[in-house]
Design a protein around this motif. Structure first.
Motif, PDB file in Angstrom:
ATOM      1  N   ASN A 189      -0.054 -47.216 -13.966  1.00 44.82           N
ATOM      2  CA  ASN A 189       1.064 -47.412 -13.292  1.00 44.82           C
ATOM      3  C   ASN A 189       0.742 -47.861 -11.780  1.00 44.82           C
ATOM      4  OD1 ASN A 189       2.887 -46.480 -15.492  1.00 44.82           O
ATOM      5  ND2 ASN A 189       2.721 -44.244 -14.900  1.00 44.82           N
ATOM      6  N   ASP A 190      -0.427 -48.435 -11.688  1.00 43.51           N
ATOM      7  CA  ASP A 190      -0.776 -49.056 -10.381  1.00 43.51           C
ATOM      8  C   ASP A 190       0.211 -49.953  -9.907  1.00 43.51           C
ATOM      9  OD1 ASP A 190      -4.433 -49.432 -10.944  1.00 43.51           O
ATOM     10  OD2 ASP A 190      -3.141 -47.857 -10.340  1.00 43.51           O
ATOM     11  N   ASP A 191       0.572 -49.673  -8.534  1.00 44.97           N
ATOM     12  CA  ASP A 191       1.260 -50.627  -7.952  1.00 44.97           C
ATOM     13  C   ASP A 191       0.562 -51.693  -7.482  1.00 44.97           C
ATOM     14  OD1 ASP A 191       4.149 -49.948  -5.354  1.00 44.97           O
ATOM     15  OD2 ASP A 191       2.983 -51.898  -6.053  1.00 44.97           O
ATOM     16  N   HIS A 192       0.560 -52.709  -7.990  1.00 49.35           N
ATOM     17  CA  HIS A 192      -0.433 -53.847  -7.353  1.00 49.35           C
ATOM     18  C   HIS A 192       0.079 -54.658  -6.175  1.00 49.35           C
ATOM     19  CE1 HIS A 192      -2.843 -53.791 -11.206  1.00 49.35           C
ATOM     20  NE2 HIS A 192      -1.349 -53.790 -11.797  1.00 49.35           N
ATOM     21  N   HIS A 193       1.298 -54.542  -5.880  1.00 46.67           N
ATOM     22  CA  HIS A 193       1.904 -55.086  -4.506  1.00 46.67           C
ATOM     23  C   HIS A 193       1.352 -54.039  -3.395  1.00 46.67           C
ATOM     24  CE1 HIS A 193       4.326 -56.992  -1.771  1.00 46.67           C
ATOM     25  NE2 HIS A 193       4.898 -55.702  -1.442  1.00 46.67           N
ATOM     26  N   ASP A 194       1.433 -52.844  -3.547  1.00 47.12           N
ATOM     27  CA  ASP A 194       1.068 -51.933  -2.476  1.00 47.12           C
ATOM     28  C   ASP A 194      -0.542 -52.066  -2.270  1.00 47.12           C
ATOM     29  OD1 ASP A 194       1.169 -50.152  -0.783  1.00 47.12           O
ATOM     30  OD2 ASP A 194       1.303 -48.375  -2.018  1.00 47.12           O
ATOM     31  N   PHE A 195      -1.120 -52.264  -3.377  1.00 45.32           N
ATOM     32  CA  PHE A 195      -2.613 -52.483  -3.292  1.00 45.32           C
ATOM     33  C   PHE A 195      -2.865 -53.534  -2.494  1.00 45.32           C
ATOM     34  CE2 PHE A 195      -6.906 -53.806  -4.780  1.00 45.32           C
ATOM     35  CZ  PHE A 195      -7.511 -52.820  -4.662  1.00 45.32           C
ATOM     36  N   GLY A 196      -2.215 -54.674  -2.773  1.00 46.00           N
ATOM     37  CA  GLY A 196      -2.591 -55.922  -2.266  1.00 46.00           C
ATOM     38  C   GLY A 196      -2.377 -55.809  -0.564  1.00 46.00           C
ATOM     39  N   ALA A 197      -1.022 -55.123  -0.328  1.00 45.47           N
ATOM     40  CA  ALA A 197      -0.955 -54.953   1.111  1.00 45.47           C
ATOM     41  C   ALA A 197      -1.784 -54.055   1.707  1.00 45.47           C
ATOM     42  CB  ALA A 197       0.477 -54.458   1.287  1.00 45.47           C
ATOM     43  N   ARG A 198      -2.480 -53.017   1.193  1.00 43.76           N
ATOM     44  CA  ARG A 198      -3.369 -52.233   1.712  1.00 43.76           C
ATOM     45  C   ARG A 198      -4.645 -52.942   1.991  1.00 43.76           C
ATOM     46  NH1 ARG A 198      -2.423 -46.455   1.963  1.00 43.76           N
ATOM     47  NH2 ARG A 198      -0.549 -45.903   1.057  1.00 43.76           N
ATOM     48  N   LYS A 200      -5.216 -55.727   2.622  1.00 42.14           N
ATOM     49  CA  LYS A 200      -5.107 -56.970   3.699  1.00 42.14           C
ATOM     50  C   LYS A 200      -5.322 -56.442   5.114  1.00 42.14           C
ATOM     51  CE  LYS A 200      -2.577 -60.293   0.791  1.00 42.14           C
ATOM     52  NZ  LYS A 200      -1.201 -60.932   0.716  1.00 42.14           N
ATOM     53  N   GLN A 201      -5.127 -54.991   5.255  1.00 48.31           N
ATOM     54  CA  GLN A 201      -5.046 -54.361   6.497  1.00 48.31           C
ATOM     55  C   GLN A 201      -6.479 -54.510   7.140  1.00 48.31           C
ATOM     56  OE1 GLN A 201      -4.236 -50.266   6.189  1.00 48.31           O
ATOM     57  NE2 GLN A 201      -1.984 -50.692   5.386  1.00 48.31           N
ATOM     58  N   ARG A 202      -6.689 -54.664   8.282  1.00 47.73           N
ATOM     59  CA  ARG A 202      -7.636 -55.216   9.064  1.00 47.73           C
ATOM     60  C   ARG A 202      -8.798 -54.061   9.084  1.00 47.73           C
ATOM     61  NH1 ARG A 202     -10.003 -54.386  14.414  1.00 47.73           N
ATOM     62  NH2 ARG A 202     -11.431 -56.291  15.095  1.00 47.73           N
ATOM     63  N   CYS A 312     -17.694 -43.233   2.388  1.00 50.85           N
ATOM     64  CA  CYS A 312     -17.101 -44.331   1.851  1.00 50.85           C
ATOM     65  C   CYS A 312     -15.977 -43.921   0.755  1.00 50.85           C
ATOM     66  CB  CYS A 312     -18.109 -45.258   1.095  1.00 50.85           C
ATOM     67  SG  CYS A 312     -18.922 -46.266   2.360  1.00 50.85           S
ATOM     68  N   ILE A 313     -16.418 -42.834  -0.037  1.00 50.31           N
ATOM     69  CA  ILE A 313     -15.360 -42.420  -1.117  1.00 50.31           C
ATOM     70  C   ILE A 313     -14.244 -41.755  -0.741  1.00 50.31           C
ATOM     71  CG2 ILE A 313     -15.305 -40.556  -2.744  1.00 50.31           C
ATOM     72  CD1 ILE A 313     -16.845 -43.072  -3.602  1.00 50.31           C
ATOM     73  N   ILE A 314     -14.476 -40.816   0.781  1.00 53.08           N
ATOM     74  CA  ILE A 314     -13.513 -40.269   1.371  1.00 53.08           C
ATOM     75  C   ILE A 314     -12.692 -41.367   1.962  1.00 53.08           C
ATOM     76  CG2 ILE A 314     -12.814 -38.777   3.147  1.00 53.08           C
ATOM     77  CD1 ILE A 314     -15.341 -37.215   2.507  1.00 53.08           C
ATOM     78  N   LEU A 315     -13.133 -42.365   2.404  1.00 53.50           N
ATOM     79  CA  LEU A 315     -12.201 -43.472   3.187  1.00 53.50           C
ATOM     80  C   LEU A 315     -11.552 -44.260   2.155  1.00 53.50           C
ATOM     81  CD1 LEU A 315     -14.740 -44.741   5.809  1.00 53.50           C
ATOM     82  CD2 LEU A 315     -12.627 -43.625   6.083  1.00 53.50           C
ATOM     83  N   LEU A 316     -12.318 -44.301   0.857  1.00 52.63           N
ATOM     84  CA  LEU A 316     -11.328 -45.144  -0.250  1.00 52.63           C
ATOM     85  C   LEU A 316     -10.431 -44.222  -0.663  1.00 52.63           C
ATOM     86  CD1 LEU A 316     -14.245 -46.527  -2.686  1.00 52.63           C
ATOM     87  CD2 LEU A 316     -12.422 -47.883  -1.465  1.00 52.63           C
ATOM     88  N   ALA A 317     -10.343 -42.963  -0.600  1.00 52.20           N
ATOM     89  CA  ALA A 317      -9.245 -42.000  -1.020  1.00 52.20           C
ATOM     90  C   ALA A 317      -8.337 -42.016   0.228  1.00 52.20           C
ATOM     91  CB  ALA A 317      -9.596 -40.573  -1.139  1.00 52.20           C
ATOM     92  N   ARG A 318      -8.842 -42.545   1.312  1.00 52.69           N
ATOM     93  CA  ARG A 318      -7.396 -42.319   2.579  1.00 52.69           C
ATOM     94  C   ARG A 318      -7.228 -43.734   2.696  1.00 52.69           C
ATOM     95  NH1 ARG A 318     -10.307 -42.147   8.598  1.00 52.69           N
ATOM     96  NH2 ARG A 318     -10.648 -39.934   8.105  1.00 52.69           N
ATOM     97  N   TYR A 319      -7.735 -44.889   2.329  1.00 48.41           N
ATOM     98  CA  TYR A 319      -6.879 -46.035   2.312  1.00 48.41           C
ATOM     99  C   TYR A 319      -6.431 -46.483   1.051  1.00 48.41           C
ATOM    100  CZ  TYR A 319     -10.446 -47.047   6.012  1.00 48.41           C
ATOM    101  OH  TYR A 319     -11.387 -47.252   7.097  1.00 48.41           O
ATOM    102  N   PHE A 320      -6.851 -45.771  -0.070  1.00 51.07           N
ATOM    103  CA  PHE A 320      -6.073 -46.258  -1.428  1.00 51.07           C
ATOM    104  C   PHE A 320      -5.774 -44.821  -2.192  1.00 51.07           C
ATOM    105  CE2 PHE A 320      -8.601 -49.690  -0.332  1.00 51.07           C
ATOM    106  CZ  PHE A 320      -7.634 -50.673  -0.507  1.00 51.07           C
ATOM    107  N   PRO A 321      -4.617 -43.912  -1.663  1.00 50.96           N
ATOM    108  CA  PRO A 321      -4.434 -42.863  -2.340  1.00 50.96           C
ATOM    109  C   PRO A 321      -3.978 -42.929  -3.922  1.00 50.96           C
ATOM    110  CG  PRO A 321      -2.702 -43.464  -0.743  1.00 50.96           C
ATOM    111  CD  PRO A 321      -3.667 -44.461  -0.552  1.00 50.96           C
ATOM    112  N   GLY A 322      -4.125 -41.656  -4.529  1.00 52.97           N
ATOM    113  CA  GLY A 322      -3.476 -41.586  -5.763  1.00 52.97           C
ATOM    114  C   GLY A 322      -3.931 -42.582  -6.698  1.00 52.97           C
ATOM    115  N   ARG A 323      -2.887 -43.111  -7.592  1.00 52.38           N
ATOM    116  CA  ARG A 323      -3.267 -44.037  -8.678  1.00 52.38           C
ATOM    117  C   ARG A 323      -4.032 -45.538  -8.075  1.00 52.38           C
ATOM    118  NH1 ARG A 323       2.379 -43.959  -7.877  1.00 52.38           N
ATOM    119  NH2 ARG A 323       3.162 -45.934  -7.394  1.00 52.38           N
TER     120      ARG A 323
END
Length: 390
Positions: A189-198, A200-202, A312-323
């Motif tokens: 159930n990945d939200d690809h739009h939300d993923f793309g928006a995240r 693109k963050q600087r 890096c793993i913790i930051l990935l969880a911060r930038y891209f949470p959950g699914r």
């Protein structure tokens, strides 16, 4: 989401087997290729395939898993395919055959870990800081195999390496049978739009650039460190000892990582590790025969790899949470370890050809220094950061 207990033992068992196999591959594979008659340039090309397949394998397999009603099947299939494809190295292959075999094997093997990282985080939920103690078991498996194989190859030919590694890949496959995603984790159930928006963050873009440069800086280490030590008069058991020193320090950091990240923001930990990595490669370049300085340099693996990887793993969880994290893991491995690893291995090979091991490790130091500057400029810490390393 966190309504269940974490199956830490089963998760740790997989990390143990996966990194046990890697403990045979990374330190000894370049020596095995040299034993097969390959030149330094050929070895750098073959080792670069380990990283090149990370560009496509994680995203390809995560895409397939995301569209499967039972994504765990792709993890298990990847482990089975890695076992079967590795058996090809038992044959007396020349460069062309080794090239094809490396492509197939590395594509399968590199599909495994990003999926399992996502599986682990699905169980940890919001407690991602507890990742380290589980991941530490991978380092334990690595150090046990490095030390054991180092002693064996003081007496055995490196031609035995593929045969000795096959049981390790069988153990990885068996371990996947006993693991599954958390019951409330829905990778499809990945939200690809939300993923793309995240994405693109600087700050997120800077993070991926820093991760790429960090992998580039490790190119000389993972490609030539064993050959570098061999050229400076070390025996295989001594090579294993130096790898062990780094991994034992790594285990300590993984074990205490929850306490470390309770005090320090992961961005600061990452920045500090990059500065220390530049110093580590400079020492390695100029003092390969100084036992004390080389030991100290290897001890910094606790920070330059373990702490930075956990950050890096913790930051990935911060930038891209959950699914969103499963897709993020694929991008992270593909961009950093994939593209960064290829560039690191190939450029290290060219540096080795021009100026030997010293120039190769100085190149690694330069990549770490650039990564540090980029991270300091483009990655702010969170407001609630309790302390600063820099």
């Amino acid at each position: 989401m966190q309504k269940h207990s974490v199956p830490a033992g089963r998760l740790a068992g997989f990390y143990f087997t996966y990194y046990a196999a890697l403990g045979a591959f990374l330190p000894f594979w370049s020596l095995f290729l040299k034993q097969r008659g390959q030149s330094a340039a050929a070895i750098s090309v073959l080792i670069s395939l380990w990283y090149a397949t990370r560009i496509v394998a994680p995203n390809t397999w995560s895409w397939l898993a995301a569209r499967s009603p039972r994504p765990i099947r792709w993890l298990r299939f990847g482990a089975a395919a890695a076992l079967a494809s590795f058996a090809i190295f038992l044959l007396p292959l020349e460069f062309g055959g080794l090239f094809v075999a490396m492509c197939v094997f590395c594509f399968c093997y590199n599909a495994i870990m990003p999926q399992f990282e996502s599986l682990t985080l699905s169980h940890l939920g919001k407690r991602s800081e507890n990742y380290g103690p589980i991941r530490a078991w991978g380092s334990i498996g690595f150090v046990l195999v490095v030390s054991t194989f180092g002693m064996l190859f003081d007496h055995l030919s490196l031609a035995w390496l593929p045969l000795l590694m096959l049981p390790l890949f069988a153990a990885i496959f068996v371990s996947t049978i006993f693991n599954n995603y958390a019951a409330d984790y829905h990778i499809e159930n990945d939200d690809h739009h939300d993923f793309g928006a995240r994405l693109k963050q600087r700050e997120v873009l800077v993070f991926f650039v820093v991760a790429l440069l960090m992998s580039v800086s490790f190119g000389p280490y993972y490609t030539f460190f064993s050959l570098y030590l061999e050229e400076n008069g070390y025996h295989p058991s001594a090579l294993g000892t130096y790898w062990d020193i780094g991994i034992l320090a790594e285990i300590a950091v993984f074990y205490f990582s929850a306490r470390i990240f309770a005090r320090f923001d992961p961005v600061r930990v990452l920045q500090f590790s990059l500065a220390l990595a530049a110093l580590r490669w400079i020492v390695t370049a100029f003092f390969p025969q100084n036992l004390w300085l080389m030991t100290l340099a290897q001890l910094t693996h606790a920070i330059t790899f373990a702490a930075s990887f956990a950050a890096c793993i913790i930051l990935l969880a911060r930038y891209f949470p959950g699914r969103l994290n499963g897709h993020a893991q694929g991008v992270f491995y593909g961009f950093s370890s994939g593209i960064g690893g290829v560039l690191g291995a190939l450029l290290a090979g060219q540096a080795w050809r021009i100026g030997g091991g010293q120039l190769a490790f100085l190149f690694g130091a330069a990549a770490s220094a650039v990564a540090f500057i980029v991270a300091m400029i483009g990655m702010p810490t969170t407001r609630n950061s309790k302390s600063s390393l820099l």
